[in-house]
Design a protein around this motif. Structure first.
Motif, PDB file in Angstrom:
ATOM      1  N   GLY A  49      35.293  62.405 -26.881  1.00  0.00           N
ATOM      2  CA  GLY A  49      34.793  62.547 -28.243  1.00  0.00           C
ATOM      3  C   GLY A  49      33.928  63.778 -28.408  1.00  0.00           C
ATOM      4  O   GLY A  49      33.983  64.473 -29.432  1.00  0.00           O
ATOM      5  N   PHE A  50      33.150  64.051 -27.398  1.00  0.00           N
ATOM      6  CA  PHE A  50      32.224  65.180 -27.438  1.00  0.00           C
ATOM      7  C   PHE A  50      32.962  66.498 -27.610  1.00  0.00           C
ATOM      8  O   PHE A  50      32.506  67.393 -28.328  1.00  0.00           O
ATOM      9  CB  PHE A  50      31.405  65.175 -26.148  1.00  0.00           C
ATOM     10  N   ALA A  51      34.107  66.651 -26.957  1.00  0.00           N
ATOM     11  CA  ALA A  51      34.863  67.904 -26.999  1.00  0.00           C
ATOM     12  C   ALA A  51      35.339  68.237 -28.411  1.00  0.00           C
ATOM     13  O   ALA A  51      35.604  69.402 -28.717  1.00  0.00           O
ATOM     14  CB  ALA A  51      36.058  67.826 -26.056  1.00  0.00           C
ATOM     15  N   ARG A  52      35.449  67.224 -29.258  1.00  0.00           N
ATOM     16  CA  ARG A  52      35.930  67.447 -30.626  1.00  0.00           C
ATOM     17  C   ARG A  52      34.812  67.841 -31.592  1.00  0.00           C
ATOM     18  O   ARG A  52      35.079  68.170 -32.745  1.00  0.00           O
ATOM     19  CB  ARG A  52      36.646  66.195 -31.134  1.00  0.00           C
ATOM     20  N   ARG A  53      33.577  67.800 -31.128  1.00  0.00           N
ATOM     21  CA  ARG A  53      32.460  68.163 -32.001  1.00  0.00           C
ATOM     22  C   ARG A  53      32.459  69.663 -32.277  1.00  0.00           C
ATOM     23  O   ARG A  53      32.747  70.474 -31.399  1.00  0.00           O
ATOM     24  CB  ARG A  53      31.129  67.766 -31.355  1.00  0.00           C
ATOM     25  N   GLU A  54      32.128  70.033 -33.504  1.00  0.00           N
ATOM     26  CA  GLU A  54      32.094  71.437 -33.876  1.00  0.00           C
ATOM     27  C   GLU A  54      31.012  72.198 -33.113  1.00  0.00           C
ATOM     28  O   GLU A  54      31.132  73.410 -32.911  1.00  0.00           O
ATOM     29  CB  GLU A  54      31.861  71.578 -35.381  1.00  0.00           C
ATOM     30  N   ASP A  55      29.984  71.491 -32.686  1.00  0.00           N
ATOM     31  CA  ASP A  55      28.887  72.152 -31.991  1.00  0.00           C
ATOM     32  C   ASP A  55      28.970  72.008 -30.472  1.00  0.00           C
ATOM     33  O   ASP A  55      28.010  72.313 -29.758  1.00  0.00           O
ATOM     34  CB  ASP A  55      27.533  71.627 -32.481  1.00  0.00           C
ATOM     35  N   ALA A  56      30.138  71.570 -29.950  1.00  0.00           N
ATOM     36  CA  ALA A  56      30.280  71.411 -28.498  1.00  0.00           C
ATOM     37  C   ALA A  56      30.079  72.742 -27.779  1.00  0.00           C
ATOM     38  O   ALA A  56      29.559  72.786 -26.658  1.00  0.00           O
ATOM     39  CB  ALA A  56      31.650  70.835 -28.154  1.00  0.00           C
ATOM     40  N   GLY A  57      30.477  73.836 -28.432  1.00  0.00           N
ATOM     41  CA  GLY A  57      30.314  75.148 -27.828  1.00  0.00           C
ATOM     42  C   GLY A  57      28.865  75.492 -27.537  1.00  0.00           C
ATOM     43  O   GLY A  57      28.570  76.264 -26.606  1.00  0.00           O
ATOM     44  N   GLU A  58      27.957  74.931 -28.306  1.00  0.00           N
ATOM     45  CA  GLU A  58      26.528  75.170 -28.072  1.00  0.00           C
ATOM     46  C   GLU A  58      26.122  74.651 -26.699  1.00  0.00           C
ATOM     47  O   GLU A  58      25.368  75.303 -25.968  1.00  0.00           O
ATOM     48  CB  GLU A  58      25.712  74.495 -29.171  1.00  0.00           C
ATOM     49  N   PHE A  59      26.641  73.488 -26.351  1.00  0.00           N
ATOM     50  CA  PHE A  59      26.348  72.911 -25.041  1.00  0.00           C
ATOM     51  C   PHE A  59      27.015  73.728 -23.936  1.00  0.00           C
ATOM     52  O   PHE A  59      26.401  74.020 -22.901  1.00  0.00           O
ATOM     53  CB  PHE A  59      26.833  71.464 -24.985  1.00  0.00           C
ATOM     54  N   LEU A  60      28.266  74.129 -24.135  1.00  0.00           N
ATOM     55  CA  LEU A  60      28.982  74.884 -23.110  1.00  0.00           C
ATOM     56  C   LEU A  60      28.315  76.226 -22.835  1.00  0.00           C
ATOM     57  O   LEU A  60      28.404  76.744 -21.713  1.00  0.00           O
ATOM     58  CB  LEU A  60      30.440  75.103 -23.536  1.00  0.00           C
ATOM     59  N   ALA A  61      27.654  76.776 -23.835  1.00  0.00           N
ATOM     60  CA  ALA A  61      26.998  78.075 -23.668  1.00  0.00           C
ATOM     61  C   ALA A  61      25.617  77.946 -23.030  1.00  0.00           C
ATOM     62  O   ALA A  61      25.053  78.943 -22.570  1.00  0.00           O
ATOM     63  CB  ALA A  61      26.877  78.774 -25.020  1.00  0.00           C
ATOM     64  N   ALA A  62      25.089  76.745 -22.981  1.00  0.00           N
ATOM     65  CA  ALA A  62      23.717  76.533 -22.505  1.00  0.00           C
ATOM     66  C   ALA A  62      23.687  76.344 -20.998  1.00  0.00           C
ATOM     67  O   ALA A  62      23.404  75.257 -20.490  1.00  0.00           O
ATOM     68  CB  ALA A  62      23.091  75.340 -23.215  1.00  0.00           C
ATOM     69  N   LEU A  63      23.996  77.408 -20.270  1.00  0.00           N
ATOM     70  CA  LEU A  63      24.005  77.375 -18.813  1.00  0.00           C
ATOM     71  C   LEU A  63      22.803  78.139 -18.263  1.00  0.00           C
ATOM     72  O   LEU A  63      22.417  79.157 -18.823  1.00  0.00           O
ATOM     73  CB  LEU A  63      25.309  77.996 -18.285  1.00  0.00           C
ATOM     74  N   PRO A  64      22.210  77.664 -17.160  1.00  0.00           N
ATOM     75  CA  PRO A  64      22.608  76.477 -16.396  1.00  0.00           C
ATOM     76  C   PRO A  64      22.108  75.182 -17.030  1.00  0.00           C
ATOM     77  O   PRO A  64      21.138  75.193 -17.781  1.00  0.00           O
ATOM     78  CB  PRO A  64      21.925  76.708 -15.045  1.00  0.00           C
TER      79      PRO A  64
END
Length: 230
Positions: A49-64
């Motif tokens: 479900g999370f992958a379908r969120r419009e803001d999922a990219g925000e999490f993917l960019a927040a590394l580490p």
């Protein structure tokens, strides 16, 4: 509620102290304090479900990320990407932050099968990385995607040529050749018999193959005779 707060709330609500302690023993090279103790099926379910969120990219960019489970979640989210180019981009952005075997191995490479030739180009590059788990991931791709109908003998040369001191790299090299002894027995046995592998990886591959039910009794006998004794 911000995306990071949603993740924190999910992890807190699914934390299992007993499982956290179990995971800490399996992954001794990371700080146990970074492990929350959320079981993998729950993380996978949340990731869908999370992958379908419009803001999922925000999490993917927040590394580490700060928690082991956040790395796992990251792996499960990007594995759902169907565009080959985007998938490779996400894998390459994330791999430098993989700091343990579990995160590395649970980063699915199945999507790379959409373009095997391009995937092999990336594998060659990843094998040359200075980062331990990028190299482990590359060998895992060869193991999962290129030991059956896509197999070519030169792939054995690529794995043999990896010369590194890290336990988790050499363990996956041994695992690779143990699988190869089951799937490409004649070619793999020639490599083992040649002595091309370092002694530790050579013996560990034989050990894992002998423990496998897929290896015939006669082949196990030949492999036992090939074990090196210092």
């Amino acid at each position: 509620m911000a995306i990071h707060e949603d993740i924190a709330a999910f992890l807190a609500s699914h934390a299992d102290e007993g499982y956290r302690a179990f995971q800490a023993k399996l992954i001794p090279n990371i700080d146990a304090a970074t492990i929350v103790g959320v079981r993998t099926p729950e993380l996978r379910k949340f990731a869908k479900g999370f992958a379908r969120r419009e803001d999922a990219g925000e999490f993917l960019a927040a590394l580490p990320h700060g928690a082991f489970e956040e790395n796992q979640l990251h792996s499960f989210v990007i594995a759902q990407e169907r565009d080959f180019g985007k998938l490779v981009g996400e894998i390459e952005r994330f791999l430098p932050f993989a700091d343990n075997w579990a995160t590395c191995d649970q980063l699915s490479c199945r999507g790379l099968a959409a373009n095997p030739d391009a995937a092999l180009v990336k594998v060659r590059q990843w094998l040359e990385s200075d980062h331990e788990y990028t190299v482990r991931f590359a060998i895992g791709v060869l193991l999962q995607l290129f030991l059956d109908e896509r197999f070519r003998p030169e792939f054995f040369e690529w794995v043999v040529a990896v010369s590194r001191p890290e336990y988790y790299v050499n363990m996956v090299r041994a695992w690779y050749f143990a699988e190869a002894l089951a799937k490409q027995p004649a070619a793999a046995e020639r490599v083992i018999a040649s002595g091309a592998l370092d002694e530790w990886t050579h013996n560990k591959a034989i050990q894992k193959a002998i423990e496998s039910r897929r290896i015939p009794f006669e082949q196990k006998g030949r492999l036992r005779a090939l074990k090196r004794r210092s």
